[in-house]
Design a protein around this motif. Structure first.
Motif, PDB file in Angstrom:
ATOM      1  N   ILE A 183       0.877  -1.265  -0.052  1.00  0.00           N
ATOM      2  CA  ILE A 183       0.124   0.002   0.167  1.00  0.00           C
ATOM      3  C   ILE A 183       0.835   1.137  -0.113  1.00  0.00           C
ATOM      4  N   GLU A 184       0.901   1.964  -0.908  1.00  0.00           N
ATOM      5  CA  GLU A 184       1.505   3.309  -1.331  1.00  0.00           C
ATOM      6  C   GLU A 184       0.675   4.575  -0.777  1.00  0.00           C
ATOM      7  N   VAL A 185       1.047   5.234   0.178  1.00  0.00           N
ATOM      8  CA  VAL A 185       0.438   6.544   0.362  1.00  0.00           C
ATOM      9  C   VAL A 185       1.453   7.599  -0.148  1.00  0.00           C
ATOM     10  N   GLY A 186       0.947   8.323  -1.368  1.00  0.00           N
ATOM     11  CA  GLY A 186       1.675   9.330  -2.028  1.00  0.00           C
ATOM     12  C   GLY A 186       2.433   8.649  -3.280  1.00  0.00           C
ATOM     13  N   SER A 187       2.121   9.017  -4.348  1.00  0.00           N
ATOM     14  CA  SER A 187       2.391   7.953  -5.535  1.00  0.00           C
ATOM     15  C   SER A 187       3.178   8.844  -6.411  1.00  0.00           C
ATOM     16  N   GLY A 188       4.270   8.149  -7.513  1.00  0.00           N
ATOM     17  CA  GLY A 188       4.649   8.916  -8.530  1.00  0.00           C
ATOM     18  C   GLY A 188       5.863   8.068  -8.797  1.00  0.00           C
ATOM     19  N   PHE A 189       7.050   8.711  -8.800  1.00  0.00           N
ATOM     20  CA  PHE A 189       8.031   7.898  -9.511  1.00  0.00           C
ATOM     21  C   PHE A 189       8.752   6.636  -8.390  1.00  0.00           C
ATOM     22  N   SER A 190       8.355   6.712  -7.406  1.00  0.00           N
ATOM     23  CA  SER A 190       8.596   5.377  -6.478  1.00  0.00           C
ATOM     24  C   SER A 190       7.483   4.356  -6.894  1.00  0.00           C
ATOM     25  N   SER A 191       6.203   4.588  -7.433  1.00  0.00           N
ATOM     26  CA  SER A 191       5.511   3.654  -8.004  1.00  0.00           C
ATOM     27  C   SER A 191       5.925   2.983  -9.073  1.00  0.00           C
ATOM     28  N   PHE A 207       4.253   1.822   2.125  1.00  0.00           N
ATOM     29  CA  PHE A 207       4.915   2.791   1.601  1.00  0.00           C
ATOM     30  C   PHE A 207       4.494   4.332   1.709  1.00  0.00           C
ATOM     31  N   VAL A 208       5.145   5.246   2.714  1.00  0.00           N
ATOM     32  CA  VAL A 208       4.564   6.452   2.811  1.00  0.00           C
ATOM     33  C   VAL A 208       5.523   7.602   2.264  1.00  0.00           C
ATOM     34  N   ASP A 209       4.766   8.473   1.436  1.00  0.00           N
ATOM     35  CA  ASP A 209       5.536   9.651   0.856  1.00  0.00           C
ATOM     36  C   ASP A 209       4.578  10.572   0.552  1.00  0.00           C
ATOM     37  N   SER A 210       4.053  11.135   1.862  1.00  0.00           N
ATOM     38  CA  SER A 210       2.667  12.073   1.810  1.00  0.00           C
ATOM     39  C   SER A 210       3.146  13.474   2.135  1.00  0.00           C
ATOM     40  N   SER A 211       2.484  14.327   2.851  1.00  0.00           N
ATOM     41  CA  SER A 211       2.667  15.640   2.771  1.00  0.00           C
ATOM     42  C   SER A 211       4.047  15.979   3.445  1.00  0.00           C
ATOM     43  N   HIS A 212       4.605  15.143   4.500  1.00  0.00           N
ATOM     44  CA  HIS A 212       5.563  15.498   5.418  1.00  0.00           C
ATOM     45  C   HIS A 212       5.199  16.509   6.449  1.00  0.00           C
ATOM     46  N   VAL A 213       3.862  16.802   6.646  1.00  0.00           N
ATOM     47  CA  VAL A 213       3.577  18.025   7.673  1.00  0.00           C
ATOM     48  C   VAL A 213       2.560  17.303   8.717  1.00  0.00           C
ATOM     49  N   LYS A 241      -0.189  18.520  11.423  1.00  0.00           N
ATOM     50  CA  LYS A 241      -1.112  19.668  11.747  1.00  0.00           C
ATOM     51  C   LYS A 241      -2.302  18.924  11.952  1.00  0.00           C
ATOM     52  N   ILE A 242      -3.326  19.790  12.310  1.00  0.00           N
ATOM     53  CA  ILE A 242      -4.745  19.436  12.882  1.00  0.00           C
ATOM     54  C   ILE A 242      -5.145  18.671  11.408  1.00  0.00           C
ATOM     55  N   GLY A 243      -5.611  17.399  11.519  1.00  0.00           N
ATOM     56  CA  GLY A 243      -6.148  16.635  10.431  1.00  0.00           C
ATOM     57  C   GLY A 243      -5.154  16.043   9.287  1.00  0.00           C
ATOM     58  N   SER A 244      -4.066  16.197   9.322  1.00  0.00           N
ATOM     59  CA  SER A 244      -3.128  15.995   8.521  1.00  0.00           C
ATOM     60  C   SER A 244      -3.014  14.579   8.025  1.00  0.00           C
ATOM     61  N   ASP A 245      -2.457  14.137   6.950  1.00  0.00           N
ATOM     62  CA  ASP A 245      -2.086  12.791   6.773  1.00  0.00           C
ATOM     63  C   ASP A 245      -1.144  12.156   7.388  1.00  0.00           C
ATOM     64  N   VAL A 246      -0.035  12.872   8.052  1.00  0.00           N
ATOM     65  CA  VAL A 246       0.949  12.429   8.659  1.00  0.00           C
ATOM     66  C   VAL A 246       0.404  12.305   9.985  1.00  0.00           C
ATOM     67  N   ALA A 247      -0.092  13.049  10.635  1.00  0.00           N
ATOM     68  CA  ALA A 247      -0.771  12.800  11.933  1.00  0.00           C
ATOM     69  C   ALA A 247      -1.800  11.544  11.983  1.00  0.00           C
ATOM     70  N   HIS A 248      -2.506  11.343  10.610  1.00  0.00           N
ATOM     71  CA  HIS A 248      -3.189   9.997  10.796  1.00  0.00           C
ATOM     72  C   HIS A 248      -2.433   8.970  10.692  1.00  0.00           C
ATOM     73  N   ILE A 249      -1.367   8.923   9.978  1.00  0.00           N
ATOM     74  CA  ILE A 249      -0.634   7.809   9.855  1.00  0.00           C
ATOM     75  C   ILE A 249      -0.021   7.268  10.819  1.00  0.00           C
ATOM     76  N   ILE A 250       0.462   8.382  11.920  1.00  0.00           N
ATOM     77  CA  ILE A 250       1.365   7.751  12.955  1.00  0.00           C
ATOM     78  C   ILE A 250       0.565   7.529  14.231  1.00  0.00           C
ATOM     79  N   PHE A 251      -0.717   8.113  14.076  1.00  0.00           N
ATOM     80  CA  PHE A 251      -1.747   8.050  15.270  1.00  0.00           C
ATOM     81  C   PHE A 251      -2.636   6.898  15.126  1.00  0.00           C
ATOM     82  N   GLU A 252      -3.030   6.574  14.044  1.00  0.00           N
ATOM     83  CA  GLU A 252      -4.097   5.728  13.692  1.00  0.00           C
ATOM     84  C   GLU A 252      -3.873   4.492  12.766  1.00  0.00           C
ATOM     85  N   ILE A 253      -2.816   4.755  11.809  1.00  0.00           N
ATOM     86  CA  ILE A 253      -2.467   3.725  11.100  1.00  0.00           C
ATOM     87  C   ILE A 253      -1.388   2.677  11.609  1.00  0.00           C
ATOM     88  N   LEU A 254      -0.099   3.411  11.877  1.00  0.00           N
ATOM     89  CA  LEU A 254       0.943   2.464  12.387  1.00  0.00           C
ATOM     90  C   LEU A 254       0.600   1.586  13.827  1.00  0.00           C
TER      91      LEU A 254
END
Length: 311
Positions: free
Chosen positions: A133-141, A205-211, A213-226
């Protein structure tokens, strides 16, 4: 209003967003934001730093000699063993320098080049994951799809979570969109059950916003997914550097990212998630080993952090 505009215009990097604004962003709404008005950039309560303050401490913040981070187990011996294992696949690297018709991926791009791509390719061959599962796609994909087709018998199933998939689609070939799933929405809106389908040896595989903040993807990944991942799942984060600090040039451009700091805090005294390979750390302190075993990695040592969820 003119003072506010002048203040916002002085923030490093914001001028580069002018084309983005012209595409429909509400500039007046930005200037009226309470997050800029209540505590202006550079204020000690603002998450946006003062560039002059940062540069006044640059000898401390951007040190290149740090090798230990209190509470973080870098597992150097295990990283060196992993380098030996990954180097077994080096001679069969299939990627060209420039775009061509035989490969989706090529090294000469500004998003995911040399060591990041090489280690990803080798990790895929080493792990042979059933799912990615890749979060944030492009050349890594593109690296993953090329490796899957050439060396894994197209047996790995990919799910790409990417709310802005234009670059991903531009790298797809005719069969990719039929064979693999693309979820065109932010990871925060994806059902958590999807990530619990990953088994030991599979990759998040995570390559998202790198930020954060309130409601951000990184906060969600660290707090809810991992925390919900099964033991044995491999996790990758991109644009993480060995000092857990961003390159000075990036900061001067205006990238006030903070993912690196949260990952350092996450790893402190954390025996559940173990570092497998830290690209820029190895590139900084083990150049001789890389020169002997995977010399292309030294053209750009990258910013990939690989870790494993232990039992």
């Amino acid at each position: 209003m003119s003072k506010v505009k002048a203040l916002v215009g002085s923030i490093p990097g914001l001028r580069k967003l002018s084309s983005f604004f012209k595409q429909g962003y509400d500039v007046d709404k930005l200037y009226a934001s309470p997050f800029l008005r209540f505590f202006p950039p550079g204020h000690f309560y603002s998450p946006i730093p003062s560039l002059s303050d940062v540069l006044s401490k640059e000898n401390l913040l951007f040190r290149q000699d740090l090798k230990e981070f209190p509470g973080v187990d870098l597992r150097e011996e295990e990283q060196l063993k992993m380098l030996d294992q990954l180097a077994l696949y080096y001679e069969e690297l299939p990627f060209p320098e420039q775009p061509n018709t035989s490969s989706r991926y090529y090294y000469q791009n500004i998003f995911f080049c040399y060591a990041d791509a090489i280690i990803l390719y080798a990790m895929l061959r080493h792990l042979k994951p059933r799912k990615v599962i890749e979060v944030g796609s492009g050349f890594s994909s593109a690296v993953m799809l090329d490796t899957n087709d050439a060396f894994l018998g197209s047996a790995t199933n990919f799910t790409f979570i990417e709310p802005y998939p234009e670059r991903l689609y531009s790298l797809f070939n005719e069969k990719d969109q039929r064979q693999h799933k693309v979820i065109e929405k932010p990871v925060q809106e994806v059902e958590l059950e999807l990530f619990q389908t990953l088994d030991a040896g599979d990759i998040l595989f995570v390559d998202s916003s790198h930020v954060v903040k309130i409601g951000s993807d990184v906060a969600h990944i660290i707090f809810e997914i991992l925390p919900r991942l099964k033991p044995g799942v491999i996790v990758h984060f991109h644009d993480v550097f060995y000092s857990f600090e961003y390159p000075k040039e990036w900061v001067k451009e205006g990238r006030a990212w903070n993912e690196d700091y949260f990952l350092r805090a996450f790893l402190q005294y954390n025996s559940v998630f173990q570092i497998l390979y830290f690209n820029s750390f190895m590139g900084q302190f083990y150049q001789n080993e890389l020169e002997r075993k995977m010399p292309l990695c030294l053209r750009n040592t990258g910013g990939s952090l690989w870790m494993k969820k232990a039992a």
